[in-house]
Scaffold this active site. Structure first.
Site, PDB file in Angstrom:
ATOM      1  N   ARG A 145       0.835  -1.194   0.000  1.00 30.57           N
ATOM      2  CA  ARG A 145       0.000   0.000   0.000  1.00 30.57           C
ATOM      3  C   ARG A 145       0.871   1.247   0.000  1.00 30.57           C
ATOM      4  NH1 ARG A 145      -2.185  -3.618   3.802  1.00 30.57           N
ATOM      5  NH2 ARG A 145      -4.292  -4.358   3.295  1.00 30.57           N
TER       6      ARG A 145
ATOM      7  N   LYS B 119      -2.048  -2.961   7.841  1.00 33.34           N
ATOM      8  CA  LYS B 119      -3.228  -2.506   8.577  1.00 33.34           C
ATOM      9  C   LYS B 119      -3.431  -3.337   9.837  1.00 33.34           C
ATOM     10  CE  LYS B 119      -6.046  -0.587   4.813  1.00 33.34           C
ATOM     11  NZ  LYS B 119      -7.343  -0.706   4.097  1.00 33.34           N
TER      12      LYS B 119
ATOM     13  N   HIS C 164      -2.584   3.163  -5.809  1.00 31.18           N
ATOM     14  CA  HIS C 164      -3.264   1.870  -5.702  1.00 31.18           C
ATOM     15  C   HIS C 164      -3.373   1.168  -7.052  1.00 31.18           C
ATOM     16  CE1 HIS C 164      -4.182   1.840  -1.500  1.00 31.18           C
ATOM     17  NE2 HIS C 164      -5.017   0.832  -1.639  1.00 31.18           N
TER      18      HIS C 164
ATOM     19  N   ARG D 139      -0.660  -1.228  -7.182  1.00 23.74           N
ATOM     20  CA  ARG D 139      -0.999  -2.389  -6.346  1.00 23.74           C
ATOM     21  C   ARG D 139      -1.961  -3.309  -7.085  1.00 23.74           C
ATOM     22  NH1 ARG D 139      -1.441  -4.152  -0.895  1.00 23.74           N
ATOM     23  NH2 ARG D 139      -3.556  -4.631  -0.157  1.00 23.74           N
TER      24      ARG D 139
ATOM     25  N   HIS E 299      -4.259  -8.943   2.603  1.00 25.57           N
ATOM     26  CA  HIS E 299      -5.717  -8.946   2.743  1.00 25.57           C
ATOM     27  C   HIS E 299      -6.125  -9.884   3.872  1.00 25.57           C
ATOM     28  CE1 HIS E 299      -6.516  -7.605  -1.681  1.00 25.57           C
ATOM     29  NE2 HIS E 299      -6.286  -6.589  -0.878  1.00 25.57           N
TER      30      HIS E 299
ATOM     31  N   TYR F   6      -9.846  -9.623  -8.136  1.00 31.06           N
ATOM     32  CA  TYR F   6      -8.881  -9.616  -9.236  1.00 31.06           C
ATOM     33  C   TYR F   6      -9.092 -10.771 -10.199  1.00 31.06           C
ATOM     34  CZ  TYR F   6      -6.569  -6.162  -6.344  1.00 31.06           C
ATOM     35  OH  TYR F   6      -6.306  -5.049  -5.594  1.00 31.06           O
TER      36      TYR F   6
END
Length: 298
Positions: free
Chosen positions: A146, A170, A243, A246, A269, A278
């Site tokens: 990120r 995160k 992004h 990414r 994730h 994706y």
């Protein structure tokens, strides 16, 4: 020289695109030209207006092409018109105001591999900022981290022997992400040369990997600004967000055969369902794998 041939020569010589990429651009532009010729005649590309474009888009919809295929055609034609304007062969881009229809479930924007090559070509220079920008692109595209993770990356998070970086993600979740030879080379060049030069402008020391032109730690907003400046040096149209690199990383990983759970781990994730979006962009690859598997086992 014919306008299409002139553009093809530009892609091969100046942009150094592969013959395969050049062929894809040529097919998209020729398809548009043939459509115009079959529907009222064709004089030159400078005479094309928005009504012609809207009519062409309507024909693409009737052909039931995949959204990605339509997006690729538009990207090719936008690049073509941007070139024509640059060399004085056209005055306006009739595709400028075109927006593709978005599906109910929005798919992330991403770059095609040829567009990634064009981004890297735009930062291939000797200056400290060129070195920083090349390393920045390599990290964002080559690892899929990120933008906030990239901005906060510190020197001690890089292990050049193992070619791994420790990423603080995160929710205070750490993960190890590998980086390849291109990324390693760009980072070492920047850390040995570009970064010390930029840091010399600052009267203090810090351990952030990426710095601004004044040597201060770069921010997420700063990275966005840098990428905007890079895109302006290319023939690519539209805006760019970190992004997108990414998303490109994830899409190209899956396109080249990576396992979905591997991509999930690399992206950080929490849920596989987040990564599964994706797969919508890699249907052709997955279908080919499916047919290969069942052909071999029947």
């Amino acid at each position: 020289m014919d306008q299409i041939k002139q553009f093809m020569q530009y892609l091969l010589v100046e942009r150094q695109y592969s013959a395969e990429t050049k062929k894809a651009y040529e097919e998209d532009i020729t398809d548009f030209q043939e459509f115009l010729q079959a529907n009222g005649g064709f004089t030159n590309f400078n005479a094309v207006d928005e009504l012609d474009v809207q009519t062409y888009l309507g024909s693409l919809a009737e052909r039931d092409l995949a959204r990605a295929s339509v997006a690729r055609k538009l990207s090719s034609l936008r690049s073509f018109y941007r070139y024509l304007i640059r060399v004085g062969e056209a005055k306006v881009d009739p595709f400028e105001a075109v927006e593709t229809r978005k599906s109910h479930h929005h798919l992330p924007d991403f770059f095609y591999e040829a567009e990634i090559q064009e981004l890297f070509a735009a930062v291939a220079g000797p200056t400290p900022l060129d070195q920083r920008n090349q390393a920045l692109l390599e990290v964002l595209y080559g690892t899929g981290i990120r933008v906030s993770e990239c901005a906060n990356l510190t020197l001690d998070q890089l292990d050049f022997d193992l070619e791994l970086m420790l990423v603080h993600g995160k929710g205070n979740k750490d993960r190890y992400v590998p980086f390849g030879g291109y990324c390693k080379k760009a980072l070492l060049r920047y850390l040995d040369d570009g970064r010390p030069t930029l840091m010399a402008k600052l009267d203090r020391v810090h351990d952030r990997v990426f710095v601004s032109q004044h040597g201060r730690p770069i921010t997420s907003r700063g990275i966005e600004y840098v990428l905007d400046q890079v895109v302006q040096k290319t023939s690519l149209t539209g805006g760019i967000h970190p992004h997108m690199l990414r998303h490109s990383f994830a899409t190209h990983m899956l396109d080249h055969g990576a396992d979905l759970r591997t991509v999930q781990e690399l992206l950080g994730h929490a849920s596989l369902s987040t990564t599964q979006i994706y797969t919508h962009m890699t249907t052709a690859h997955l279908k080919a794998d499916y047919l290969k598997h069942f052909t071999e086992h029947n």
